[in-house]
Design a protein around this motif. Structure first.
Motif, PDB file in Angstrom:
ATOM      1  N   PHE A   1      -0.321 -55.067  43.252  1.00  0.00           N
ATOM      2  CA  PHE A   1       0.044 -53.820  43.361  1.00  0.00           C
ATOM      3  C   PHE A   1       0.077 -52.990  44.639  1.00  0.00           C
ATOM      4  CE2 PHE A   1      -0.733 -55.304  39.158  1.00  0.00           C
ATOM      5  CZ  PHE A   1       0.383 -54.831  38.455  1.00  0.00           C
ATOM      6  N   ALA A   2      -0.367 -53.825  45.803  1.00  0.00           N
ATOM      7  CA  ALA A   2      -0.573 -53.188  46.956  1.00  0.00           C
ATOM      8  C   ALA A   2       0.680 -52.997  47.801  1.00  0.00           C
ATOM      9  CB  ALA A   2      -1.717 -54.057  48.090  1.00  0.00           C
ATOM     10  N   GLY A   3       0.848 -51.769  48.227  1.00  0.00           N
ATOM     11  CA  GLY A   3       2.014 -51.537  48.758  1.00  0.00           C
ATOM     12  C   GLY A   3       3.093 -50.884  48.122  1.00  0.00           C
ATOM     13  N   LEU A   4       3.057 -50.837  46.675  1.00  0.00           N
ATOM     14  CA  LEU A   4       4.058 -50.279  45.756  1.00  0.00           C
ATOM     15  C   LEU A   4       3.955 -48.745  45.547  1.00  0.00           C
ATOM     16  CD1 LEU A   4       4.038 -52.943  42.855  1.00  0.00           C
ATOM     17  CD2 LEU A   4       5.854 -52.631  44.418  1.00  0.00           C
ATOM     18  N   THR A   5       5.140 -48.186  45.054  1.00  0.00           N
ATOM     19  CA  THR A   5       5.207 -46.956  44.731  1.00  0.00           C
ATOM     20  C   THR A   5       4.966 -46.954  43.156  1.00  0.00           C
ATOM     21  OG1 THR A   5       6.284 -46.000  46.623  1.00  0.00           O
ATOM     22  CG2 THR A   5       6.596 -44.810  44.496  1.00  0.00           C
ATOM     23  N   VAL A   6       4.402 -46.142  42.598  1.00  0.00           N
ATOM     24  CA  VAL A   6       4.041 -46.113  41.159  1.00  0.00           C
ATOM     25  C   VAL A   6       4.739 -44.788  40.714  1.00  0.00           C
ATOM     26  CG1 VAL A   6       2.580 -46.067  39.304  1.00  0.00           C
ATOM     27  CG2 VAL A   6       2.193 -47.842  41.072  1.00  0.00           C
ATOM     28  N   PHE A   7       5.490 -44.920  39.425  1.00  0.00           N
ATOM     29  CA  PHE A   7       6.006 -43.645  38.799  1.00  0.00           C
ATOM     30  C   PHE A   7       5.222 -43.522  37.517  1.00  0.00           C
ATOM     31  CE2 PHE A   7       9.658 -45.248  41.315  1.00  0.00           C
ATOM     32  CZ  PHE A   7       9.743 -44.516  42.325  1.00  0.00           C
ATOM     33  N   ASN A   8       4.403 -42.370  37.309  1.00  0.00           N
ATOM     34  CA  ASN A   8       3.381 -42.546  36.089  1.00  0.00           C
ATOM     35  C   ASN A   8       3.739 -40.931  35.264  1.00  0.00           C
ATOM     36  OD1 ASN A   8       0.281 -41.528  35.498  1.00  0.00           O
ATOM     37  ND2 ASN A   8       1.204 -42.969  34.539  1.00  0.00           N
ATOM     38  N   PRO A   9       5.183 -41.365  34.471  1.00  0.00           N
ATOM     39  CA  PRO A   9       5.125 -39.952  33.429  1.00  0.00           C
ATOM     40  C   PRO A   9       4.015 -40.100  32.516  1.00  0.00           C
ATOM     41  CG  PRO A   9       6.887 -42.041  32.967  1.00  0.00           C
ATOM     42  CD  PRO A   9       5.904 -42.323  34.073  1.00  0.00           C
ATOM     43  N   ALA A  10       3.488 -38.780  32.041  1.00  0.00           N
ATOM     44  CA  ALA A  10       2.823 -38.694  31.154  1.00  0.00           C
ATOM     45  C   ALA A  10       3.411 -37.566  30.210  1.00  0.00           C
ATOM     46  CB  ALA A  10       1.517 -38.206  31.722  1.00  0.00           C
ATOM     47  N   HIS A  11       2.625 -37.561  28.734  1.00  0.00           N
ATOM     48  CA  HIS A  11       3.213 -36.708  27.894  1.00  0.00           C
ATOM     49  C   HIS A  11       2.513 -35.219  28.000  1.00  0.00           C
ATOM     50  CE1 HIS A  11       3.712 -40.764  26.567  1.00  0.00           C
ATOM     51  NE2 HIS A  11       4.996 -40.309  26.128  1.00  0.00           N
ATOM     52  N   THR A  12       1.418 -34.997  28.279  1.00  0.00           N
ATOM     53  CA  THR A  12       0.506 -33.883  28.311  1.00  0.00           C
ATOM     54  C   THR A  12      -0.405 -33.857  29.755  1.00  0.00           C
ATOM     55  OG1 THR A  12      -1.225 -34.784  27.058  1.00  0.00           O
ATOM     56  CG2 THR A  12       0.529 -33.396  25.946  1.00  0.00           C
ATOM     57  N   PRO A  13      -0.556 -32.615  30.280  1.00  0.00           N
ATOM     58  CA  PRO A  13      -1.579 -32.764  31.304  1.00  0.00           C
ATOM     59  C   PRO A  13      -2.852 -33.470  31.180  1.00  0.00           C
ATOM     60  CG  PRO A  13      -0.782 -30.355  30.859  1.00  0.00           C
ATOM     61  CD  PRO A  13      -0.428 -31.173  29.631  1.00  0.00           C
ATOM     62  N   SER A  14      -3.272 -34.038  32.247  1.00  0.00           N
ATOM     63  CA  SER A  14      -4.448 -34.815  32.280  1.00  0.00           C
ATOM     64  C   SER A  14      -5.578 -34.046  32.900  1.00  0.00           C
ATOM     65  CB  SER A  14      -4.190 -36.360  33.009  1.00  0.00           C
ATOM     66  OG  SER A  14      -3.026 -36.826  32.540  1.00  0.00           O
ATOM     67  N   SER A  15      -6.928 -34.777  32.576  1.00  0.00           N
ATOM     68  CA  SER A  15      -8.203 -34.195  33.096  1.00  0.00           C
ATOM     69  C   SER A  15      -8.241 -34.637  34.517  1.00  0.00           C
ATOM     70  CB  SER A  15      -9.128 -34.635  32.142  1.00  0.00           C
ATOM     71  OG  SER A  15      -9.344 -36.286  32.466  1.00  0.00           O
ATOM     72  N   ALA A  16      -9.076 -34.006  35.227  1.00  0.00           N
ATOM     73  CA  ALA A  16      -9.366 -34.528  36.789  1.00  0.00           C
ATOM     74  C   ALA A  16      -9.861 -36.067  36.628  1.00  0.00           C
ATOM     75  CB  ALA A  16     -10.489 -33.712  37.213  1.00  0.00           C
ATOM     76  N   TYR A  17     -10.630 -36.260  35.758  1.00  0.00           N
ATOM     77  CA  TYR A  17     -10.754 -37.860  35.212  1.00  0.00           C
ATOM     78  C   TYR A  17      -9.575 -38.805  35.277  1.00  0.00           C
ATOM     79  CZ  TYR A  17     -13.040 -41.726  32.763  1.00  0.00           C
ATOM     80  OH  TYR A  17     -13.263 -43.035  32.174  1.00  0.00           O
ATOM     81  N   MET A  18      -8.712 -38.405  34.763  1.00  0.00           N
ATOM     82  CA  MET A  18      -7.482 -39.190  34.915  1.00  0.00           C
ATOM     83  C   MET A  18      -6.710 -39.177  36.180  1.00  0.00           C
ATOM     84  SD  MET A  18      -7.562 -40.879  32.112  1.00  0.00           S
ATOM     85  CE  MET A  18      -5.757 -41.781  32.187  1.00  0.00           C
ATOM     86  N   HIS A  19      -6.892 -37.987  36.785  1.00  0.00           N
ATOM     87  CA  HIS A  19      -6.035 -37.895  38.078  1.00  0.00           C
ATOM     88  C   HIS A  19      -6.809 -38.801  39.053  1.00  0.00           C
ATOM     89  CE1 HIS A  19      -2.813 -35.331  37.407  1.00  0.00           C
ATOM     90  NE2 HIS A  19      -3.564 -34.555  36.607  1.00  0.00           N
ATOM     91  N   ARG A  20      -8.170 -38.958  39.100  1.00  0.00           N
ATOM     92  CA  ARG A  20      -8.897 -39.571  39.939  1.00  0.00           C
ATOM     93  C   ARG A  20      -8.612 -41.152  39.821  1.00  0.00           C
ATOM     94  NH1 ARG A  20     -15.492 -40.472  40.190  1.00  0.00           N
ATOM     95  NH2 ARG A  20     -15.472 -41.513  42.254  1.00  0.00           N
ATOM     96  N   LYS A  21      -8.317 -41.777  38.532  1.00  0.00           N
ATOM     97  CA  LYS A  21      -7.888 -43.263  38.248  1.00  0.00           C
ATOM     98  C   LYS A  21      -6.668 -43.176  38.973  1.00  0.00           C
ATOM     99  CE  LYS A  21     -10.122 -44.091  34.073  1.00  0.00           C
ATOM    100  NZ  LYS A  21     -10.128 -44.907  32.454  1.00  0.00           N
ATOM    101  N   ARG A  22      -5.542 -42.309  38.981  1.00  0.00           N
ATOM    102  CA  ARG A  22      -4.464 -42.315  39.702  1.00  0.00           C
ATOM    103  C   ARG A  22      -4.429 -42.540  41.213  1.00  0.00           C
ATOM    104  NH1 ARG A  22      -3.150 -38.533  35.416  1.00  0.00           N
ATOM    105  NH2 ARG A  22      -1.572 -39.375  33.818  1.00  0.00           N
ATOM    106  N   ARG A  23      -5.413 -41.744  41.759  1.00  0.00           N
ATOM    107  CA  ARG A  23      -5.575 -41.701  43.203  1.00  0.00           C
ATOM    108  C   ARG A  23      -6.207 -42.965  43.702  1.00  0.00           C
ATOM    109  NH1 ARG A  23      -9.872 -40.136  46.307  1.00  0.00           N
ATOM    110  NH2 ARG A  23     -11.062 -39.160  44.410  1.00  0.00           N
TER     111      ARG A  23
END
Length: 273
Positions: A195-217
């Motif tokens: 997945f290196a070099g890809l752009t990911v589109f990640n639609p979610a249903h409700t706001p996420s915690s900082a914990y989940m945003h760290r996984k995305r980052r």
């Protein structure tokens, strides 16, 4: 690539114990209002001239408006359709976490779609919502298969739906917490460097915690853009969750190029990746 992320406001009348379930119920109870709201936001997003318009989960109820392609006017739109079974009088007490048959007890189906080049196509459905689901090799294998499916490609990007970002797992190593690609997904033949070099589109249903945003980052991708539905936390007298709309480039935050706010609709945030 210019990406307009749509964040839709959901009005919940009372303070819910489970905000996610409350959003689900609110959308089902006002199908026409929700569809009109989402279409208006997409129309406003189109004015920013993006290549891609990323909508939150459960964008439309029952079906997308027939005018969607005209309103998008050539832009790619990533959206979901929630398909409640209107024959049921009661709504589910337990929030569904993935697509299921309409007759599945306590569950309603939803599907992911992409409007691309004027044509709407359905994408492979969401596999997992929470990390513990990947403790089963068969589920990890299904996620590996889904993430490499051509149906998840959106132009030069990839659709990873909501909690599927839990493919990034936290573990303790020498007393330090690190974020790694799920080992069972690796065992299924899909590695992080795929997945290196890809752009990911990640639609979610409700706001996420900082914990989940760290996984995305911290994922292996080049860029990731995420958005979700938003609640009126002042009305609910709850502590607000972090903003659900974020973009990360090379594991760092990307500031918005422009933001549009609309009363009782939500906002549109433009990122230039």
């Amino acid at each position: 690539m210019r990406v307009a992320a749509v964040e839709l406001l959901v009005h919940v009348a009372s303070r819910p114990n489970n905000p996610t379930s409350a959003v689900f119920r609110a959308l089902v109870s006002d199908r026409a209002g929700r569809n009109e709201q989402a279409l208006k936001a997409i129309s406003e997003a189109r004015k920013l001239n993006p290549a891609v318009i990323l909508c939150p989960g459960w964008t439309f109820v029952r079906a997308p408006p027939k005018s969607l392609a005209r309103v998008a006017d050539g832009a790619t739109v990533i959206f979901e359709v929630l398909s409640p079974d209107t024959r049921r009088e009661a709504l589910p007490n337990k929030l569904p976490h993935k697509r299921a048959p309409k007759n599945h007890k306590g569950n309603y189906p939803w599907s992911s779609f992409v409007l691309e080049n004027g044509i709407i196509r359905e994408c492979p459905s969401q596999v997992v919502a929470q990390g513990f689901e990947l403790n089963t090799p068969s589920t990890a294998g299904k996620l590996a298969q889904t993430l490499t499916s051509p149906g998840r490609l959106v132009g030069r990007g990839l659709l990873i739906t909501c909690g599927e970002v839990n493919v990034m797992r936290f573990r303790l190593r020498n007393g330090e917490r690190e974020c790694i690609w799920d080992p069972l997904v690796t065992s299924a033949g899909v590695r992080d460097h795929d997945f290196a070099g890809l752009t990911v589109f990640n639609p979610a249903h409700t706001p996420s915690s900082a914990y989940m945003h760290r996984k995305r980052r911290l994922g292996p991708w080049k860029n990731i853009v995420t958005t979700a539905n938003q609640l009126d936390y002042e009305q609910l007298r709850r502590r607000a969750m972090p903003s659900p709309t974020r973009a990360y480039v090379d594991k760092g935050p990307l500031h918005a190029e422009r933001e549009l706010r609309f009363a009782d609709v939500g906002r549109v945030i433009l990122f230039n990746l």
